[in-house]
Design a protein around this motif. Structure first.
Motif, short mmCIF file in Angstrom:
data_model
loop_
_atom_site.label_atom_id
_atom_site.label_comp_id
_atom_site.label_asym_id
_atom_site.label_seq_id
_atom_site.Cartn_x
_atom_site.Cartn_y
_atom_site.Cartn_z
N UNK A 137 -9.59 5.09 -2.50
CA UNK A 137 -9.46 6.46 -2.00
C UNK A 137 -8.25 7.15 -2.61
N UNK A 138 -7.17 6.39 -2.81
CA UNK A 138 -5.97 6.96 -3.43
C UNK A 138 -6.26 7.44 -4.84
N UNK A 139 -7.01 6.64 -5.60
CA UNK A 139 -7.39 7.05 -6.95
C UNK A 139 -8.24 8.32 -6.92
N UNK A 140 -9.13 8.38 -5.93
CA UNK A 140 -10.00 9.56 -5.80
C UNK A 140 -9.18 10.81 -5.52
N UNK A 141 -8.24 10.70 -4.58
CA UNK A 141 -7.41 11.85 -4.23
C UNK A 141 -6.56 12.28 -5.42
N UNK A 142 -5.99 11.30 -6.13
CA UNK A 142 -5.15 11.61 -7.28
C UNK A 142 -5.94 12.37 -8.34
N UNK A 143 -7.16 11.89 -8.62
CA UNK A 143 -7.98 12.54 -9.65
C UNK A 143 -8.44 13.92 -9.22
N UNK A 160 0.83 -1.20 0.00
CA UNK A 160 0.00 0.00 0.00
C UNK A 160 0.87 1.26 0.00
N UNK A 161 1.87 1.29 0.85
CA UNK A 161 2.75 2.46 0.94
C UNK A 161 3.57 2.65 -0.33
N UNK A 162 4.01 1.54 -0.93
CA UNK A 162 4.77 1.63 -2.19
C UNK A 162 3.91 2.22 -3.30
N UNK A 163 2.65 1.77 -3.39
CA UNK A 163 1.75 2.30 -4.42
C UNK A 163 1.47 3.77 -4.18
N UNK A 164 1.31 4.16 -2.92
CA UNK A 164 1.02 5.56 -2.60
C UNK A 164 2.21 6.45 -2.93
N UNK A 165 3.41 5.98 -2.61
CA UNK A 165 4.62 6.77 -2.95
C UNK A 165 4.70 7.01 -4.46
N UNK A 166 4.41 5.97 -5.21
CA UNK A 166 4.55 6.09 -6.67
C UNK A 166 3.52 7.04 -7.26
N UNK A 167 2.28 6.94 -6.79
CA UNK A 167 1.21 7.76 -7.36
C UNK A 167 1.23 9.19 -6.86
#
Length: 316
Positions: free
Chosen positions: A218-224, A137-144
């Motif tokens: 939620x990460x996708x939502x924040x990114x968009x 989860x943290x690795x995906x968040x760092x990348x995005x």
């Protein structure tokens, strides 16, 4: 006031006396002026009664009680709005976060001029079923998110400059991404501090495996929202136009190919019998729909009350 400590809690009646006593001791030893804001997220184990009891012996304790359980994000958002301190510290109520970390967190905000310091529990006392998904989860968040220097986005122990918590909104289950939300709001001085992770002393965890699925969404939502919230046409319109013209070019090429074959008396297939025709048709329809979606989203965005709300750091 130097520090506001915001503690969201749900059914943590056993840990509250020890936690508040520990926080107060640290504050007195370091001569901080402080407040402890306990946000009861709809507990049903007597946590609110305990908060009322603790407040009688400690006037620096403040309490906020929800009528029902809304979640950690809602508790943090309401707690942030109530803070008065120069620096805001958040920690969980389960005693897995150590209040002894507070002086160093405060120093890094006030002296090193960070906007946000996120804790990193480098050594965890969690089962492998929790630690491995957390790392992914943290690795995906760092990348995005592009925040490369954080190892643990979801650590409950964080320190903020007051301006940060007053200018961000935490909702849904977005508490996992507060550093990302802060970055999109223009607070880019984000650091990390290794903190102690203590084994849970009372009760049990309130989060299940579903949080990883919800967290990714939620990460996708924040990114968009962060990237295209004020200009949705740039997202939907770009893909819509690309899809529409791709389908259109394919359709025109097929028509021209048929006309060429007819003109030269060559064998040809009907356009509607070719799979490529249906691919072109779908591309045109999808492109049109995406463009219209972007257009409607743009109208909604321009009608929003905060369409011209921007983060202003300083005026002279």
């Amino acid at each position: 006031m130097d520090i506001s400590v915001v503690v969201p809690l749900f059914n943590e009646v056993e840990s509250l006396p020890e936690l508040t006593s520990w926080i107060s001791r640290v504050m007195l030893e370091n001569r901080f002026t402080y407040e402890i804001i306990l946000v009861d997220d709809g507990s049903h184990d007597g946590s609110w009664d305990m908060i009322l009891k603790l407040q009688q012996s400690n006037p620096f304790i403040r309490g906020i009680k929800f009528r029902r359980n809304y979640g950690k994000s809602a508790a943090l958002n309401v707690g942030f709005a109530a803070t008065k301190g120069r620096v805001v510290i958040t920690m969980d109520a389960d005693l897995q976060d150590s209040p002894d970390e507070i002086p160093q967190l405060y120093r890094r905000i006030t002296e090193d001029n960070y906007d946000l310091i996120s804790g990193w529990k480098a050594k965890r006392y969690d089962p492998i079923t929790k630690t491995i998904p957390t790392k992914l989860f943290n690795a995906a968040t760092r990348r995005m998110s592009g925040i490369k220097n954080l190892h643990d986005f979801n650590c409950g122990l964080k320190a903020y400059r007051s301006a940060v918590v007053k200018n961000i909104e935490v909702y849904g289950e977005m508490h996992r991404y507060i550093p990302v939300i802060a970055k999109w709001a223009g607070f880019t001085k984000i650091g990390e501090q290794i903190v102690e992770h203590r084994a849970r002393k009372y009760g049990k965890t309130k989060f299940g495996m579903s949080r990883f699925v919800n967290g990714f969404l939620d990460l996708l939502s924040i990114f968009f929202v962060g990237k295209f919230g004020k200009r949705p046409m740039h997202f939907f319109g770009s893909f819509g136009v690309l899809s529409f013209f791709t389908g259109l070019i394919i359709a025109i090429w097929m028509i021209c190919e048929k006309l060429y074959s007819i003109a030269h008396n060559q064998h040809y297939r009907d356009i509607t019998t070719q799979p490529l025709f249906y691919i072109a048709l779908v591309a045109i329809i999808v492109g049109s729909q995406m463009f219209l979606t972007g257009f409607v989203a743009e109208l909604v965005s321009r009608s929003s009350h905060d369409r011209n709300h921007y983060q202003v750091e300083e005026t002279i």
